[in-house]
Design a protein around this motif. Structure first.
Motif, PDB file in Angstrom:
ATOM      1  N   ALA A   1       0.825  -1.205   0.000  1.00  0.00           N
ATOM      2  CA  ALA A   1       0.000   0.000   0.000  1.00  0.00           C
ATOM      3  C   ALA A   1       0.860   1.255   0.000  1.00  0.00           C
ATOM      4  O   ALA A   1       1.956   1.271   0.567  1.00  0.00           O
ATOM      5  CB  ALA A   1      -0.907   0.009   1.222  1.00  0.00           C
ATOM      6  N   PRO A   2       0.392   2.331  -0.630  1.00  0.00           N
ATOM      7  CA  PRO A   2       1.112   3.610  -0.552  1.00  0.00           C
ATOM      8  C   PRO A   2       1.163   4.119   0.885  1.00  0.00           C
ATOM      9  O   PRO A   2       0.400   3.692   1.758  1.00  0.00           O
ATOM     10  CB  PRO A   2       0.267   4.543  -1.434  1.00  0.00           C
ATOM     11  CG  PRO A   2      -0.580   3.650  -2.280  1.00  0.00           C
ATOM     12  CD  PRO A   2      -0.820   2.411  -1.461  1.00  0.00           C
ATOM     13  N   THR A   3       2.058   5.071   1.102  1.00  0.00           N
ATOM     14  CA  THR A   3       2.206   5.669   2.435  1.00  0.00           C
ATOM     15  C   THR A   3       2.162   7.195   2.371  1.00  0.00           C
ATOM     16  O   THR A   3       2.593   7.872   3.302  1.00  0.00           O
ATOM     17  CB  THR A   3       3.535   5.228   3.084  1.00  0.00           C
ATOM     18  OG1 THR A   3       4.615   5.578   2.220  1.00  0.00           O
ATOM     19  CG2 THR A   3       3.558   3.731   3.329  1.00  0.00           C
ATOM     20  N   ASP A   4       1.635   7.742   1.259  1.00  0.00           N
ATOM     21  CA  ASP A   4       1.649   9.193   1.075  1.00  0.00           C
ATOM     22  C   ASP A   4       0.259   9.802   1.235  1.00  0.00           C
ATOM     23  O   ASP A   4      -0.065  10.813   0.617  1.00  0.00           O
ATOM     24  CB  ASP A   4       2.215   9.545  -0.303  1.00  0.00           C
ATOM     25  CG  ASP A   4       1.424   8.921  -1.447  1.00  0.00           C
ATOM     26  OD1 ASP A   4       0.620   8.004  -1.186  1.00  0.00           O
ATOM     27  OD2 ASP A   4       1.603   9.367  -2.597  1.00  0.00           O
ATOM     28  N   GLU A   5      -0.559   9.213   2.111  1.00  0.00           N
ATOM     29  CA  GLU A   5      -1.917   9.701   2.284  1.00  0.00           C
ATOM     30  C   GLU A   5      -1.949  11.044   3.003  1.00  0.00           C
ATOM     31  O   GLU A   5      -0.999  11.417   3.713  1.00  0.00           O
ATOM     32  CB  GLU A   5      -2.746   8.677   3.071  1.00  0.00           C
ATOM     33  CG  GLU A   5      -2.325   8.488   4.526  1.00  0.00           C
ATOM     34  CD  GLU A   5      -1.239   7.437   4.702  1.00  0.00           C
ATOM     35  OE1 GLU A   5      -0.896   7.152   5.874  1.00  0.00           O
ATOM     36  OE2 GLU A   5      -0.730   6.915   3.694  1.00  0.00           O
ATOM     37  N   ASP A   6      -3.062  11.761   2.845  1.00  0.00           N
ATOM     38  CA  ASP A   6      -3.306  12.996   3.586  1.00  0.00           C
ATOM     39  C   ASP A   6      -4.084  12.732   4.873  1.00  0.00           C
ATOM     40  O   ASP A   6      -3.981  13.497   5.838  1.00  0.00           O
ATOM     41  CB  ASP A   6      -4.088  13.989   2.711  1.00  0.00           C
ATOM     42  CG  ASP A   6      -3.307  14.419   1.476  1.00  0.00           C
ATOM     43  OD1 ASP A   6      -2.124  14.789   1.628  1.00  0.00           O
ATOM     44  OD2 ASP A   6      -3.869  14.371   0.370  1.00  0.00           O
ATOM     45  N   VAL A   7      -4.879  11.673   4.876  1.00  0.00           N
ATOM     46  CA  VAL A   7      -5.677  11.302   6.050  1.00  0.00           C
ATOM     47  C   VAL A   7      -5.582   9.790   6.211  1.00  0.00           C
ATOM     48  O   VAL A   7      -5.630   9.054   5.223  1.00  0.00           O
ATOM     49  CB  VAL A   7      -7.160  11.712   5.882  1.00  0.00           C
ATOM     50  CG1 VAL A   7      -7.983  11.254   7.084  1.00  0.00           C
ATOM     51  CG2 VAL A   7      -7.299  13.214   5.680  1.00  0.00           C
TER      52      VAL A   7
END
Length: 263
Positions: free
Chosen positions: A152-158
């Motif tokens: 999974a990506p780790t660059d989320e905003d929330v």
């Protein structure tokens, strides 16, 4: 356009919607005339069948509404929804279902069967929701054959944590009249279908994703999602949102369990 394979009618009972709110840990407050939250229409339009008409997995046997793909294991692989008008609690509604397409393919784990169902939810003469439901069928698991899940990506905003237990899975199965045994029968889930535990419903993960997207965007007009790895009942995960409208669910080991887009 294909012909309908099934038409079901129901009254959108506010009590069932409130029970879903309570299951999710929310204040149960939906009353007659209120619009349903996105994806709550999944609680309605039950199609109960006698035990003799169920398959080994607890689902209704294939061949009546869903074509028989000749493979025993079923998974809701993803879907797409277009929200055209609110579905209102307390009023009658109907769901018309179509078989959109079917296909057989060869995957890394063996043969796969794909079925896309189209469901239309109508109320007061208006089409409220157009939905495409992607189902995948596969062989029983081979010993030691577990494909590596995507990261999974780790660059989320929330990011919001979500956790599950056997009570929640039972309540969601009951509210959606989903008899699939992988969600409540641990020996079956482990010994027959090869999972490490009880499987959290893909639509339940999508429900959390849609509610997060609605909090970010306001009323949704479109949502698409794809299940990429199962999540077990004993695992805590994170629902992640990025401002470009992408959303995903990250398992405790970093794997991606679901990905989607919202507008």
């Amino acid at each position: 356009m294909s012909d309908p394979v099934q038409t079901l009618t129901d009254v959108i009972d506010p009590a069932r919607a409130r029970a879903m709110q309570a299951t999710l840990g929310h204040d149960p407050q939906i009353e007659k005339g209120d619009p349903l939250p996105p994806f709550f229409h999944q609680l309605y339009f039950w199609d109960p069948q006698a035990p003799a008409k169920l398959g080994r997995d607890g689902h209704p046997k294939v061949g009546r509404v869903i074509p028989d793909m000749g493979l025993p294991r079923r998974m809701w692989a993803g879907g797409q929804l277009e929200f055209e008008a609110p579905v209102l609690a307390g009023l009658p509604a109907k769901r018309i279902s179509y078989v959109e397409k079917t296909a057989h393919k060869e995957g890394r784990s063996g043969p796969l069967g794909f079925v896309t169902m189209r469901h239309e939810t109508w109320q007061d003469g208006k089409r409220c929701i157009a939905e495409w439901q992607d189902l995948v069928y596969r062989e029983d698991p081979r010993p030691g054959a577990k494909p590596a899940p995507p990261e999974a990506p780790t660059d989320e905003d929330v990011a919001e944590p979500v956790s599950f237990d056997t009570t929640m899975l039972f309540r969601y199965s009951a509210l959606t009249f989903n008899g699939h045994r992988i969600h409540y029968d641990l020996p079956y889930a482990q010994q027959v279908e090869g999972y490490d535990g009880l499987v959290v419903h893909g639509p339940l993960l999508a429900q959390y994703a849609m509610l997060l997207a609605e909090r970010q965007l306001g009323r949704l007009t479109r949502f698409a999602f794809r299940a990429t790895a199962p999540l077990m009942h004993f695992e805590t995960a994170e629902v992640c949102w990025k401002s470009d409208g992408t959303i995903w669910l990250r398992g405790p080991d970093g794997r991606q369990c679901l990905t989607g887009t919202a507008a």
